[in-house]
Design a protein around this motif. Structure first.
Motif, short mmCIF file in Angstrom:
data_model
loop_
_atom_site.label_atom_id
_atom_site.label_comp_id
_atom_site.label_asym_id
_atom_site.label_seq_id
_atom_site.Cartn_x
_atom_site.Cartn_y
_atom_site.Cartn_z
N UNK A 24 0.86 -1.18 0.00
CA UNK A 24 0.00 0.00 0.00
C UNK A 24 0.90 1.23 0.00
N UNK A 25 0.61 2.15 -0.91
CA UNK A 25 1.50 3.31 -1.05
C UNK A 25 1.60 4.10 0.25
N UNK A 26 0.44 4.26 0.94
CA UNK A 26 0.49 5.06 2.16
C UNK A 26 1.24 4.33 3.27
N UNK A 27 1.11 3.00 3.30
CA UNK A 27 1.86 2.25 4.31
C UNK A 27 3.35 2.36 4.04
N UNK A 28 3.71 2.34 2.76
CA UNK A 28 5.11 2.51 2.39
C UNK A 28 5.60 3.86 2.89
N UNK A 29 4.80 4.89 2.63
CA UNK A 29 5.21 6.22 3.08
C UNK A 29 5.25 6.30 4.61
N UNK A 30 4.36 5.56 5.28
CA UNK A 30 4.35 5.58 6.73
C UNK A 30 5.65 5.01 7.28
N UNK A 31 6.07 3.85 6.73
CA UNK A 31 7.33 3.28 7.20
C UNK A 31 8.50 4.16 6.82
N UNK A 32 8.40 4.80 5.66
CA UNK A 32 9.46 5.73 5.28
C UNK A 32 9.52 6.89 6.29
N UNK A 33 8.34 7.38 6.71
CA UNK A 33 8.33 8.44 7.72
C UNK A 33 9.00 7.96 9.00
N UNK A 34 8.67 6.73 9.41
CA UNK A 34 9.27 6.19 10.63
C UNK A 34 10.78 6.21 10.51
N UNK A 35 11.26 5.76 9.35
CA UNK A 35 12.71 5.64 9.22
C UNK A 35 13.36 7.03 9.18
N UNK A 36 12.72 7.97 8.50
CA UNK A 36 13.30 9.32 8.44
C UNK A 36 13.28 9.98 9.82
N UNK A 37 12.23 9.71 10.59
CA UNK A 37 12.18 10.25 11.95
C UNK A 37 13.31 9.65 12.78
N UNK A 38 13.58 8.37 12.55
CA UNK A 38 14.70 7.73 13.24
C UNK A 38 16.01 8.41 12.88
N UNK A 39 16.12 8.78 11.60
CA UNK A 39 17.33 9.47 11.14
C UNK A 39 17.51 10.78 11.91
N UNK A 40 16.42 11.57 11.97
CA UNK A 40 16.52 12.87 12.65
C UNK A 40 16.85 12.65 14.12
N UNK A 41 16.18 11.63 14.72
CA UNK A 41 16.39 11.36 16.14
C UNK A 41 17.85 10.98 16.40
N UNK A 42 18.40 10.12 15.54
CA UNK A 42 19.78 9.68 15.79
C UNK A 42 20.74 10.86 15.63
N UNK A 43 20.42 11.77 14.69
CA UNK A 43 21.28 12.94 14.53
C UNK A 43 21.26 13.80 15.79
N UNK A 44 20.05 13.93 16.39
CA UNK A 44 19.97 14.70 17.64
C UNK A 44 20.81 14.04 18.72
N UNK A 45 20.77 12.69 18.73
CA UNK A 45 21.58 11.97 19.72
C UNK A 45 23.07 12.21 19.51
N UNK A 46 23.49 12.14 18.22
CA UNK A 46 24.91 12.38 17.94
C UNK A 46 25.29 13.81 18.33
N UNK A 47 24.36 14.73 18.08
CA UNK A 47 24.65 16.13 18.40
C UNK A 47 24.83 16.35 19.89
N UNK A 48 24.17 15.50 20.71
CA UNK A 48 24.27 15.70 22.15
C UNK A 48 25.66 15.36 22.66
N UNK A 49 26.48 14.71 21.81
CA UNK A 49 27.84 14.41 22.23
C UNK A 49 28.62 15.69 22.49
N UNK A 50 28.23 16.76 21.79
CA UNK A 50 28.94 18.02 21.95
C UNK A 50 28.92 18.50 23.40
#
Lengths: 801, 94
Positions: free
Chosen positions: A295-321
């Motif tokens: 389902x196209x929307x389900x695909x986009x939903x999982x893509x959103x999940x993964x992109x949110x994970x990307x942003x989250x991990x970047x925030x985590x890496x940034x906290x190393x500062x």
């Protein structure tokens, strides 16, 4: 003041929408609703120069000052990014919804919920007070619940709404606990004031608890692993809602919380590990699962999940500062946070456009199942262009903004991996590998999205005449993809005016704003990042071509072991266990309820006395006992015991009468003539009433209880009786306070009566008497009602229903 | 002297009550039990009288009267219940 107005506008509009809908039924209500985000956008635009200069705006309205709760609207760089996204994407989504939803839908409901959501979301990003933030946070959950279940006649919508509500509200309440713990540590609800004290908080014993509670709230809202399961099910919402809530705004509330609380929590290492790795796992898991969706929307939903994970991990890496001195050599670590914000904006643009494009396909072709779609390129050229641009940006290809953020993401991941190994375990070396693998999967599902929908031959296209969508629906995604391209061309303008002031919010103690704003360039020479991107493209194309060969691995995991299966099973088991426990004590049998009452009495009262050694049987000061009194007590006791074994009701009544008469003689012996009189009369009336009732009762049946139950009942009755007697005997010797009866002795002077009992009843404590009269009155009215006004034959029985 | 005699009387009355209790519990038929209850009432009445002598008070004279009336009413109610199965009969013309 004007910022405060920005929060109020959507709520005021939400009030007006139903009125408008009633009074102007012909008018397209969406055009009216469009005013709200545009007005907010206008207000925000006027603040951009001030915020870009590193200043902040604040307005406080005291709400409950005694509890330290005030509606503090605080606008800094971080709030600015989010509020611009909320109002900007909000305006585009409303524009899209005007054309997407047919006028037969309950539009006033839709726009009312949407405006509520918009206001709540603005409240979340503007609130400086944690309690107010939490209130708005829950309001986003509730309005999202309403929006997901907008087509509430469909079962899947209701299920999805319930699931998202359950997960996000659980997270919200956990977050509330985190806020309360923070308040316990600092004594303030204000986030700014908490940040001021942050440097000394991290060895407080409650610190880790508060950290984890707040993070769970953020993770559930932002669909991080393993709380991501609600997001795919929320795709049952109308597409404008999916585009707005579940790609651009609500799911980023958790990101906002993590970014906002970084200055508080990042001093502890836990924050770095949890945020980075949960983000990375979400990134990999989401992109991996997106590939299998049909389902196209389900695909986009999982893509959103993964992109949110990307942003989250970047925030985590940034906290190393926070663990190093910020200077020119370590600025690479703060850059991760900058990339997170950059990708946040980029993701909102391309994901919003993609959702809208999918909505158009659904609207025009009647399906969004990949297996039925194909060959739409020549039929829907504009939608095709939009989708290609969005997908290429999502996959991280030039010349679109996703490319820039992907390159920066890789360089942050490499920087994190190269952190001095003496201070961190070598597990950080996994970071770029996970990022790279996830990017390959991202590339694959982006290919699927484009190729399976627009190329290949139409296989089982639904039997409708497919044509391009009307221009009204296309405007919003076109604007969004122009942003996708525009940001690629001028990333530094966005960085300078919008993103860099937010760095000051996340690193308040750090270097200057200019120092933390890296220069983004599309061409950065042949370095590791570029080779990684080339590797992603090559590996992605190969894997996409071989997709049918390895798709089988998705079926390897048995269905009941998936997270969704586990969630459903947990729900089912929770229901089972709770109903089992409930059935243990809610038996519907009065006998057992009495049993519980008595056991609690034994345990609590008797247990209290036993534990405190309060039983005290001294026989001094007792009055002398005469032989005839002993005999009378014996008679009463014998009658009471005999009553348990009689076989007819009338005999029981006779024995009951003996006990009552015996009691009255004790009243005489203990010199209470009024009591004796009353007792005699009441006893006789009760006896007569018993006899009166017996006419209507069915024949007496002996209880056929198992002897074990009988013995247990017997033990409990004897134990309760002994406890009560023991307590009465112990209490008898309690003479710490003087009795107040001496006051009543001069009743004649005070009340003019010689009968003390009657003066107490009628004068000193007449209120009791009055209310007891009322009790008798109610009882008699009740009896009258039950006898005279009882149900006619054939009426509904409400009892035991 | 008089106190001892009164105490002895109380003892005897209570023994009488015990005997009546035996009849009330054991009594093969219902009328036996009702008569036993009635006798207990009368004995209690006498005990109240003696106790009021012992306590040298007139406060219990009402109790004696009421006890007499009530034990009568109780016996009548029981008798009617045994005889007719109901205590208060409805009028036949209704």
């Amino acid at each position: 003041m004007t910022i405060f107005l920005a929060i109020c506008i959507p709520f005021l509009m939400a009030l007006l929408v139903p009125l408008m809908y009633t009074f102007f039924p012909k008018f397209k209500i969406g055009w009216f609703v469009l005013i709200a985000p545009l007005a907010v956008l206008g207000i925000l635009a006027s603040y951009i120069p001030k915020i870009a200069g590193g200043q902040t705006a604040i307005y406080t309205y005291d709400w409950v000052p005694s509890l330290g709760m005030s509606i503090t609207v605080y606008l800094d760089g971080l709030s600015m990014i989010f509020s611009l996204l909320i109002s900007g994407v909000g305006a585009l989504v409303i524009l899209y919804a005007i054309h997407y939803l047919s006028s037969k839908e309950a539009l006033h409901h839709f726009y009312c919920y949407l405006l509520l959501f918009m206001g709540a979301m603005l409240g979340v990003v503007f609130s400086d007070n944690m309690m107010v933030l939490y209130a708005f946070w829950e309001l986003t959950s509730v309005s999202s619940f309403l929006l997901i279940a907008f087509w509430h006649h469909r079962h899947a919508s209701r299920t999805g709404a319930r699931k998202s509500m359950l997960i996000t509200v659980t997270g919200g309440i956990t977050m509330l606990i985190g806020f309360l713990l923070l308040h316990e540590m600092t004594g303030t609800f204000s986030i700014r004031k908490t940040i001021e004290q942050a440097a000394i908080l991290y060895d407080h014993p409650l610190f880790i608890g508060a950290l984890i509670c707040v993070l769970i709230g953020a993770f559930t809202k932002s669909a991080q692993f393993p709380f991501h399961i609600w997001l795919p099910d929320a795709m049952e919402a109308p597409t404008p809602v999916s585009a707005y809530l579940h790609s651009a705004t609500m799911v980023k509330a958790g990101i906002y919380i993590v970014a906002r609380f970084t200055p508080i929590f990042a001093y502890g290492w836990t924050w770095f590990w949890l945020v980075t790795f949960v983000g990375l796992i979400t990134l990999v898991w989401g992109s991996f699962n997106a590939v299998k969706q049909t389902d196209l929307k389900a695909l986009l939903a999982f893509s959103t999940i993964s992109q949110l994970g990307l942003i989250m991990s970047l925030l985590g890496m940034g906290s190393f500062a926070y663990h190093v001195q910020i200077d020119t050599s370590t600025i690479i670590y703060t850059q991760a946070t900058f990339v997170a914000l950059f990708h946040l904006v980029n993701h909102s643009t391309f994901k919003g456009a993609l959702f809208m494009a999918v909505g158009i396909i659904d609207h025009e072709a009647g399906t969004r199942d990949i297996r039925r779609l194909g060959g739409l390129m020549s039929l829907m050229p504009i939608t095709f262009t939009i989708t290609v641009i969005g997908s290429m940006s999502m996959a991280g290809l030039p010349p679109f903004n996703g490319f820039l953020s992907k390159e920066l993401f890789f360089s942050s991941a490499l920087a994190t991996a190269s952190i001095d190994m003496t201070s961190l375990p070598s597990i950080v070396a996994l970071v770029p590998i996970m990022a790279w693998v996830a990017s390959i999967f991202t590339f694959i599902y982006s290919c699927i999205l484009v190729v399976k929908t627009f190329f290949e031959s139409p296989k089982k296209l639904p039997d409708v005449k497919i044509h391009e969508a009307p221009i009204g629906m296309l405007i919003s995604p076109i604007i969004l993809v122009s942003f996708v391209f525009g940001i690629f061309l001028f990333p530094n303008t966005l960085a300078k005016y919008i993103l860099s002031p937010a760095m000051l919010s996340i690193y308040p103690q750090g270097a200057s704003q200019e120092m933390m704003t890296p220069h983004i360039s599309a061409w950065h020479g042949f370095n590791t990042e570029l080779w990684m991107t080339i590797g992603v493209v090559v590996a992605g194309i190969i894997l996409f071509k071989l997709l049918p060969k390895w798709k089988g691995i998705y079926n390897r995991l048995p269905k009941h072991l998936t997270l969704n299966g586990l969630f459903n099973r947990a729900l089912y088991e929770a229901e089972n266990v709770s109903s089992f426990i409930t059935r243990l004590y809610m038996t519907g049998s009065l006998r057992q309820y009495m049993l519980f009452v008595y056991i609690v009495l034994l345990g609590v009262v008797g247990g209290y006395f036993a534990l405190n050694d309060a039983f005290n049987f001294s026989m001094d000061n007792n009055a002398p006992i005469h032989i005839y009194e002993v005999i009378l007590v014996g008679v009463m006791g014998a009658a009471a015991i005999a009553m348990l074994f009689v076989s007819s009701r009338v005999t029981a009544t006779v024995l009951n009468g003996i006990i009552g008469y015996g009691l009255s003689i004790f009243f005489v012996i203990f010199r209470a003539p009024d009591l004796a009189l009353t007792q005699l009369i009441v006893e006789s009336v009760t006896t007569v009433l018993f006899l009166l009732c017996f006419t209507y009762l069915p024949a007496w049946k002996k209880d056929r209880l198992p002897s074990r139950t009988k013995i247990m009942n017997g033990i409990i009755s004897v134990a309760v009786g002994m406890t009560v007697v023991a307590i009465s005997l112990s209490v008898l010797h309690f003479n710490e306070f003087k009795t107040i009866s001496s006051y009543f002795e001069n009743a004649y002077e005070l009340a003019g009566g010689k009968n003390i009992v009657n003066t107490i009843l009628g004068d000193f404590r007449a209120f009791d008497t009055m209310l007891e009269v009322v009790v008798l009155c109610i009882a008699s009215i009740g009896v009258y009602q039950m006898i005279r006004l009882r149900m006619k034959k054939g009426g509904d029985r409400h009892e035991n229903k | 002297m008089i106190k001892a005699v009164l105490g002895l009387a109380l003892l005897f009355f209570s023994i009488t009550i015990v005997i009546c209790l035996y009849r009330a519990i054991k009594g093969p038929t219902l009328p036996d039990r009702v008569i036993a209850l009635d006798t207990i009432g009368v004995n209690l009445l006498s005990m109240v009288a003696i106790i009021s002598l012992l306590q040298e008070t007139t406060a219990y004279l009402e109790v004696i009267l009421i006890l007499g009336i009530l034990s009568f009413i109780g016996t009548i109610a029981f008798s009617k219940f045994i005889e007719r199965g109901v205590i208060i009969e409805r009028k036949s013309d209704r």
